[in-house]
Design a protein around this motif. Structure first.
Motif, PDB file in Angstrom:
ATOM      1  N   GLY A  58       0.799  -1.220   0.000  1.00 60.95           N
ATOM      2  CA  GLY A  58       0.000   0.000   0.000  1.00 60.95           C
ATOM      3  C   GLY A  58       0.829   1.265   0.000  1.00 60.95           C
ATOM      4  N   TYR A  80      -8.077   2.781  -5.968  1.00 60.78           N
ATOM      5  CA  TYR A  80      -7.821   3.814  -4.963  1.00 60.78           C
ATOM      6  C   TYR A  80      -9.117   4.582  -4.757  1.00 60.78           C
ATOM      7  N   LEU A 110     -17.069  -0.758   1.341  1.00 62.02           N
ATOM      8  CA  LEU A 110     -16.353   0.366   1.938  1.00 62.02           C
ATOM      9  C   LEU A 110     -17.319   1.467   2.351  1.00 62.02           C
ATOM     10  N   HIS A 145      -6.982  -0.559  -2.356  1.00 66.95           N
ATOM     11  CA  HIS A 145      -7.593  -1.881  -2.249  1.00 66.95           C
ATOM     12  C   HIS A 145      -7.543  -2.616  -3.585  1.00 66.95           C
ATOM     13  N   GLU A 146      -7.917  -3.867  -3.558  1.00 69.58           N
ATOM     14  CA  GLU A 146      -7.953  -4.656  -4.781  1.00 69.58           C
ATOM     15  C   GLU A 146      -9.037  -4.124  -5.708  1.00 69.58           C
ATOM     16  N   ASP A 174     -12.242  -7.435   3.505  1.00 66.49           N
ATOM     17  CA  ASP A 174     -11.525  -8.293   2.556  1.00 66.49           C
ATOM     18  C   ASP A 174     -11.172  -7.523   1.287  1.00 66.49           C
ATOM     19  N   GLY A 175      -9.901  -7.540   0.924  1.00 63.95           N
ATOM     20  CA  GLY A 175      -9.445  -6.846  -0.281  1.00 63.95           C
ATOM     21  C   GLY A 175      -8.825  -5.484  -0.022  1.00 63.95           C
ATOM     22  N   VAL A 176      -8.985  -4.969   1.206  1.00 62.92           N
ATOM     23  CA  VAL A 176      -8.372  -3.672   1.547  1.00 62.92           C
ATOM     24  C   VAL A 176      -6.892  -3.866   1.833  1.00 62.92           C
ATOM     25  N   ILE A 177      -6.070  -3.035   1.209  1.00 59.13           N
ATOM     26  CA  ILE A 177      -4.609  -3.120   1.373  1.00 59.13           C
ATOM     27  C   ILE A 177      -4.117  -2.123   2.415  1.00 59.13           C
ATOM     28  N   LYS A 178      -4.594  -0.900   2.336  1.00 54.17           N
ATOM     29  CA  LYS A 178      -4.128   0.120   3.292  1.00 54.17           C
ATOM     30  C   LYS A 178      -5.168   1.222   3.422  1.00 54.17           C
ATOM     31  N   ILE A 201     -16.008  -4.577  -3.641  1.00 60.92           N
ATOM     32  CA  ILE A 201     -15.392  -3.959  -2.463  1.00 60.92           C
ATOM     33  C   ILE A 201     -15.942  -2.564  -2.191  1.00 60.92           C
ATOM     34  N   ILE A 227      -8.123   4.955   0.704  1.00 61.78           N
ATOM     35  CA  ILE A 227      -8.113   3.495   0.791  1.00 61.78           C
ATOM     36  C   ILE A 227      -7.507   2.904  -0.484  1.00 61.78           C
TER      37      ILE A 227
END
Length: 379
Positions: free
Chosen positions: A72, A353, A333, A323-324, A370-374, A329, A321
Motif C-alpha cells: 500500500g 484507490y 467500503l 484496495h484490490e 476483505d481486499g483492503v490493502i491500506k 469492495i 483506501i
C-alpha cells in the motif's frame, strides 16, 4: 510533522519546496516518505509507516514496485522533468556519431609542442576526421514520450526527416509532435528507413534486447544508434558483431558497460542524460510536490502503481483506501460510513484507490474488509 528519508542527494530547491512541516534527512527510522534517485531499494526493508516513494527521475527500475503495491505504498516518478537535458545529449550524440569530433580533439592534442607549425599540420591532417551532416538524414525515434517527442521535434528543426514509433502514443502526445514528424504503427518501418535510430523506451520483458541480431538485420547498412534510455534495450554481443561487420557505423550511449568500453566505433560515456543542474532541480521539485500532494490531501499525481487522482483541500476527514480492484469492495467500503460528503474512486490494473470525505464516524473495521490493502486518514 512529516518525516522524509533521502536515499540520495536531492537538490536543495526540492527540499525547500516541502516546507516547514517536513523534516528531510539522510537517516530516518520510520519515514512517511522516501526521496530517491539512483539508490537501489530492492533489498531494503520497507518501514511500516512508509506511505510514499518519489523517484527524482523517470525510471523506477531501482524500486520494488510490486512489493510497494502489496504494502500500500504509492510510488511516484517525475516524467518530463529531465526531458530537455536528455534531448540535448541525444542531439550531441548524433553529432558525435556523424562527425569524428572526439577523434579530432585527441589527434590535435598530440600536435602540442610544434609551435608555429601547428596551423599547417592541422590543415594537412584534418581530412581524416571528415564526417557527414545530419541535415537531410532520416532519424527513427522509438518511443514518443516526453523525451522522444522533444528529440523528434529538435531533429525536425535541424532539417532531419523524422519517423516516430510508439504503440502507446496518446492524442495529447501526438499533438505535441512537429507536423513534419511521420508516425508509423510498425517498428520495422523505423529499421528500414533510418540513418539514425534513437531509443526512448522503458526496460521490461517486452523491450529487453530491442536491438538484437534479428532487428539489426532489418536496418540500413551504416546505421547509427543512440541509446540514452536503458542499458538492457541493446544486446551488446549482437551490437559488437554488427559494429565489427560495419552494419552499424556508430553506437552512442550513456550506459558505459565493461563489454563495450574501448570498442571501435562505440562512444560510451557516463550516465549523463539527466545530469544538469536544471534537470536535477526540476526532478527534485516535481518529486517534492508529488509527496506533498499525496501526504496532505491524498492526491495521486504521476504514480507508477496507483491510479492518478487529483483532489481538492481536505474538509473534515478524508479516508484514503488502497484496495484490490474488485467491484464488490466499493459498496462494502461506503457501507461502513454513517455519512459521506464525497466519494472518488479510480482503478489501475488490479489496484483501486478510493477516497471518501466524511463528517461522521469512521469504522475501526474498515482496514479489515476483505481486499483492503491500506487505509489512511487525513484530517
Amino acid at each position: 510533522m512529516y518525516n522524509v528519508l533521502k536515499l540520495n542527494k536531492i537538490a536543495q530547491v526540492g527540499i525547500d519546496r516541502l516546507g516547514t512541516n517536513y523534516q528531510a534527512s539522510d537517516e530516518c527510522a520510520n519515514p512517511d516518505a522516501i526521496l530517491v534517485r539512483s539508490a537501489s531499494m530492492h533489498d531494503m526493508d520497507l518501514p511500516d509507516g512508509l506511505k510514499a516513494i518519489a523517484r527524482a527521475g523517470a525510471g523506477t527500475n531501482n524500486i520494488p514496485i510490486e512489493k510497494c503495491t502489496k504494502a500500500g505504498i504509492a510510488v511516484f516518478n517525475t516524467p518530463g522533468a529531465n526531458a530537455n537535458a536528455v534531448k540535448e545529449l541525444v542531439i550531441a550524440g548524433m553529432l558525435l556519431s556523424s562527425r569524428d569530433v572526439l577523434g579530432g580533439i585527441e589527434w590535435a592534442k598530440g600536435l602540442k609542442g610544434n609551435g608555429d607549425q601547428v596551423g599547417k599540420m592541422v590543415e594537412k591532417g584534418k581530412s581524416q576526421f571528415a564526417g557527414n551532416e545530419i541535415k537531410g538524414k532520416t532519424l527513427g525515434v522509438v518511443g514518443l514520450g516526453a523525451i522522444g517527442a522533444l528529440v523528434a521535434n529538435a531533429a525536425a528543426a535541424l532539417g532531419m526527416n523524422v519517423i516516430g514509433y510508439d504503440p502507446f502514443l496518446s492524442v495529447e502526445g501526438a499533438l505535441k509532435l512537429d507536423p513534419s514528424v511521420t508516425y508509423t504503427a510498425k517498428i520495422d518501418d523505423i529499421y528500414a528507413a533510418s540513418d539514425f535510430i534513437t531509443l526512448h523506451l522503458p526496460l521490461n520483458d517486452k523491450t529487453k534486447g530491442t536491438i538484437c541480431k534479428e532487428t539489426i538485420a532489418k536496418m540500413k547498412n551504416g546505421v547509427r544508434i543512440m541509446n540514452f534510455a536503458r542499458d538492457g534495450l541493446v544486446n551488446s554481443t549482437d551490437l559488437l558483431e554488427a559494429l565489427n561487420d560495419e552494419k552499424i557505423a556508430k553506437y552512442v550511449t550513456d550506459f558505459a558497460t565493461d563489454d563495450i568500453l574501448g570498442e571501435k566505433n562505440v562512444i560510451a560515456m557516463p550516465h549523463l542524460g539527466a545530469s544538469t543542474a536544471e534537470s536535477e532541480d526540476n526532478c527534485a521539485v516535481m518529486a517534492a510536490d508529488e509527496i506533498k500532494a499525496y501526504l496532505e490531501n491524498g492526491s495521486v499525481i504521476n504514480s507508477v502503481n496507483l491510479p492518478n487522482l487529483k483532489l481538492g483541500p481536505v474538509n473534515g476527514a478524508r479516508v484514503c483506501i488502497i484496495h484490490e480492484n474488485n467491484g464488490s469492495i466499493l459498496p462494502n467500503l461506503t457501507a461502513t460510513f454513517t455519512s459521506t460528503t464525497a466519494v472518488e474512486s479510480r482503478t489501475r490494473g488490479d489496484v483501486a484507490y478510493t477516497v471518501i470525505d466524511t463528517d461522521g464516524d469512521i469504522s475501526p473495521d474498515l482496514p479489515f474488509i476483505d481486499g483492503v490493502i491500506k487505509v489512511r486518514i487525513i484530517h
